[in-house]
Scaffold this motif. Structure first.
Motif, PDB file in Angstrom:
ATOM      1  N   VAL A 125     -49.300  -7.058  47.632  1.00 34.14           N
ATOM      2  CA  VAL A 125     -48.586  -5.931  47.711  1.00 34.14           C
ATOM      3  C   VAL A 125     -47.215  -6.402  47.747  1.00 34.14           C
ATOM      4  O   VAL A 125     -46.879  -7.554  47.968  1.00 34.14           O
ATOM      5  CB  VAL A 125     -48.821  -5.307  49.108  1.00 34.14           C
ATOM      6  N   SER A 126     -46.374  -5.611  46.878  1.00 28.88           N
ATOM      7  CA  SER A 126     -45.107  -5.865  46.630  1.00 28.88           C
ATOM      8  C   SER A 126     -44.382  -4.447  46.738  1.00 28.88           C
ATOM      9  O   SER A 126     -44.748  -3.501  46.216  1.00 28.88           O
ATOM     10  CB  SER A 126     -44.682  -6.353  45.274  1.00 28.88           C
ATOM     11  N   LEU A 127     -43.384  -4.299  47.599  1.00 27.21           N
ATOM     12  CA  LEU A 127     -42.398  -3.167  47.605  1.00 27.21           C
ATOM     13  C   LEU A 127     -40.915  -3.740  47.339  1.00 27.21           C
ATOM     14  O   LEU A 127     -40.617  -4.629  47.670  1.00 27.21           O
ATOM     15  CB  LEU A 127     -42.653  -2.510  49.137  1.00 27.21           C
ATOM     16  N   PRO A 128     -40.252  -2.697  46.854  1.00 25.13           N
ATOM     17  CA  PRO A 128     -38.762  -2.842  46.585  1.00 25.13           C
ATOM     18  C   PRO A 128     -38.003  -3.120  47.896  1.00 25.13           C
ATOM     19  O   PRO A 128     -38.311  -2.546  48.752  1.00 25.13           O
ATOM     20  CB  PRO A 128     -38.219  -1.500  46.122  1.00 25.13           C
ATOM     21  N   SER A 129     -37.190  -3.981  47.867  1.00 27.68           N
ATOM     22  CA  SER A 129     -36.335  -4.553  48.953  1.00 27.68           C
ATOM     23  C   SER A 129     -35.561  -3.474  49.518  1.00 27.68           C
ATOM     24  O   SER A 129     -35.693  -3.347  50.894  1.00 27.68           O
ATOM     25  CB  SER A 129     -35.538  -5.765  48.480  1.00 27.68           C
ATOM     26  N   ARG A 130     -35.040  -2.688  48.675  1.00 29.64           N
ATOM     27  CA  ARG A 130     -34.400  -1.304  49.164  1.00 29.64           C
ATOM     28  C   ARG A 130     -35.086  -0.720  50.148  1.00 29.64           C
ATOM     29  O   ARG A 130     -34.546  -0.036  51.287  1.00 29.64           O
ATOM     30  CB  ARG A 130     -33.425  -0.694  48.351  1.00 29.64           C
ATOM     31  N   LEU A 131     -36.216  -0.337  49.547  1.00 28.80           N
ATOM     32  CA  LEU A 131     -37.106   0.724  50.329  1.00 28.80           C
ATOM     33  C   LEU A 131     -37.707  -0.067  51.811  1.00 28.80           C
ATOM     34  O   LEU A 131     -37.533   0.785  52.702  1.00 28.80           O
ATOM     35  CB  LEU A 131     -38.422   0.774  49.471  1.00 28.80           C
ATOM     36  N   VAL A 132     -38.047  -1.241  51.753  1.00 33.05           N
ATOM     37  CA  VAL A 132     -38.416  -1.861  52.898  1.00 33.05           C
ATOM     38  C   VAL A 132     -37.230  -2.236  54.023  1.00 33.05           C
ATOM     39  O   VAL A 132     -37.586  -1.764  55.241  1.00 33.05           O
ATOM     40  CB  VAL A 132     -38.884  -3.225  52.628  1.00 33.05           C
ATOM     41  N   GLU A 133     -35.770  -2.311  53.520  1.00 26.34           N
ATOM     42  CA  GLU A 133     -35.024  -2.635  54.521  1.00 26.34           C
ATOM     43  C   GLU A 133     -34.606  -1.187  55.125  1.00 26.34           C
ATOM     44  O   GLU A 133     -34.056  -1.052  56.160  1.00 26.34           O
ATOM     45  CB  GLU A 133     -33.769  -3.018  53.955  1.00 26.34           C
ATOM     46  N   SER A 134     -34.726   0.017  54.174  1.00 24.17           N
ATOM     47  CA  SER A 134     -34.518   1.267  54.496  1.00 24.17           C
ATOM     48  C   SER A 134     -35.422   1.484  55.573  1.00 24.17           C
ATOM     49  O   SER A 134     -35.202   2.402  56.659  1.00 24.17           O
ATOM     50  CB  SER A 134     -34.186   2.114  53.634  1.00 24.17           C
ATOM     51  N   ALA A 135     -36.605   1.456  55.384  1.00 28.93           N
ATOM     52  CA  ALA A 135     -37.932   1.716  56.435  1.00 28.93           C
ATOM     53  C   ALA A 135     -37.628   1.202  57.643  1.00 28.93           C
ATOM     54  O   ALA A 135     -37.811   1.660  58.821  1.00 28.93           O
ATOM     55  CB  ALA A 135     -39.114   1.495  55.685  1.00 28.93           C
ATOM     56  N   ILE A 136     -37.208  -0.209  57.582  1.00 25.36           N
ATOM     57  CA  ILE A 136     -37.005  -0.846  58.859  1.00 25.36           C
ATOM     58  C   ILE A 136     -36.047  -0.261  59.577  1.00 25.36           C
ATOM     59  O   ILE A 136     -36.157  -0.109  61.049  1.00 25.36           O
ATOM     60  CB  ILE A 136     -36.812  -2.481  58.663  1.00 25.36           C
TER      61      ILE A 136
END
Length: 375
Positions: A248-259
């Motif tokens: 699985v791979s998700l964009p870094s900005r999406l992950v950090e925003s979701a955190i």
């Protein structure tokens, strides 16, 4: 007043919420010496060298090229390599380049290190940025074509002796445990998420009055914490493994925003509770997001495929040890204070509100990409 004081104390955390400041140093054997590649974040170099000459918030290639001698000189002056007690002088070997990591653009300083004799061990003394950012880390890899295991250097551990005869699996495991502990302690967003989940553990919601009241025994608080921490651990272990294995791979900005959003949700649940003893479910669901955040750390280490299993296990163990240390300090103190207005109002409600506000700032910054960019 107490909530305002807490807000002032937590305000600096907004600046610490990013992925920790890292640089990536690869050293390869070349005859009696080494060739080196050093990736340093442009945002870090901007802080010390002011590369953005026109102040428009974007570092252009022409601005960087004009300062490449300054960049190389600044970096190489903060690295000392020696072998068998003799210094290996450093010298730039090519023009500056730019590459991208998961958290932005990095300048690449290529250099050579000439040693007086063929070394069997290398002494590394790393001091980049520690005077400005105590959280900065140097991720150093010594080996053929940069394939050696990473060595994590920090302000408290800035020197190391690296054997050039290979790294045992046990030593590799120990390094990753240490890296996992450091990451959880330096990851302010992960710690505040955990704190927001743990704050209600010594209280329960009275169904008739709707108020928080103290739990009657320490065992029930421990049971609640075990459920919450176990759910978070299982969830982030699943997504950490899946992302590290490339499933699985998700964009870094999406992950950090979701955190950042997960911290907001966990904190607001303490102010406007929708879940009380079912917080472990939220811990599991939101912990899935944090696993992707942990995975971005391992991705930037560019680990050899053959050591991935040992690396994942060691890093996970380190993260859990870091979490358990935090719980061991927090829970007894929280239990002693659970019946006081200071805990129920200032810490639980006021503290959670401040955590949510800080996380809102993180979310806005991460989601909308505020900061200096390279064009």
């Amino acid at each position: 007043m107490k909530a305002l004081t807490l807000a002032l104390l937590l305000l600096p955390l907004a600046a610490l919420a990013h992925k920790p400041s890292d640089s990536y140093l690869h050293l390869d054997r070349a005859g009696d010496g080494f060739t080196g590649r050093w990736d340093v974040a442009l945002r870090d170099l901007e802080e010390v060298l002011i590369l953005d000459a026109d102040g428009d918030g974007a570092i252009t290639w022409s601005e960087l090229r004009a300062r490449q001698a300054d960049v190389a000189g600044y970096a190489l002056a903060r690295l000392k390599l020696s072998a068998e007690g003799h210094i290996c002088p450093l010298a730039p070997s090519s023009a500056l380049r730019v590459v991208r990591h998961s958290d932005g653009a990095y300048a690449v300083v290529d250099f050579t290190a000439a040693c007086p004799a063929t070394p069997v061990a290398l002494d590394v003394d790393y001091s980049l940025l520690f005077d400005r950012d105590p959280q900065h880390r140097g991720i150093v890899r010594v080996g053929s074509d940069g394939a050696g295991e990473p060595l994590i250097l920090s302000a408290t551990r800035h020197t190391a002796r690296v054997s050039l005869e290979g790294l045992s699996p046990w030593r590799r495991f120990g390094q990753m445990v240490h890296s996992g502990v450091e990451h959880i302690w330096a990851g302010v967003d992960h710690l505040l998420f955990l704190l927001a989940l743990l704050l209600p553990s010594v209280l329960r919601r009275d169904r008739e009055t709707g108020r928080w009241v103290p739990v009657t025994n320490f065992g029930s608080a421990v049971k609640d914490v075990v459920k919450v921490v176990s759910a978070f651990t299982l969830a982030h272990s699943l997504t950490l493994s899946a992302a590290s294995l490339g499933w699985v791979s998700l964009p870094s900005r999406l992950v950090e925003s979701a955190i950042a959003a997960s911290v907001i949700v966990a904190a607001l649940n303490n102010v406007f509770p929708l879940m009380d003893r079912t917080r472990w479910m939220a811990a599991f669901a939101l912990g899935l997001l944090h696993g992707f955040g942990f995975a971005s750390v391992l991705a930037d280490l560019e680990l050899p495929a053959g050591s991935l299993a040992v690396t994942l296990l060691g890093f996970n163990v380190g993260v859990e040890l870091g979490q358990l240390a935090c719980v061991a300090v927090f829970l007894p103190l929280a239990y002693l204070l659970r019946g006081t207005p200071v805990y129920r109002r200032a810490l639980l409600v006021g503290g959670s509100a401040v955590i949510a506000l800080v996380a809102c700032a993180w979310f806005a910054e991460r989601a909308f990409g505020v900061g200096v960019s390279f064009t």
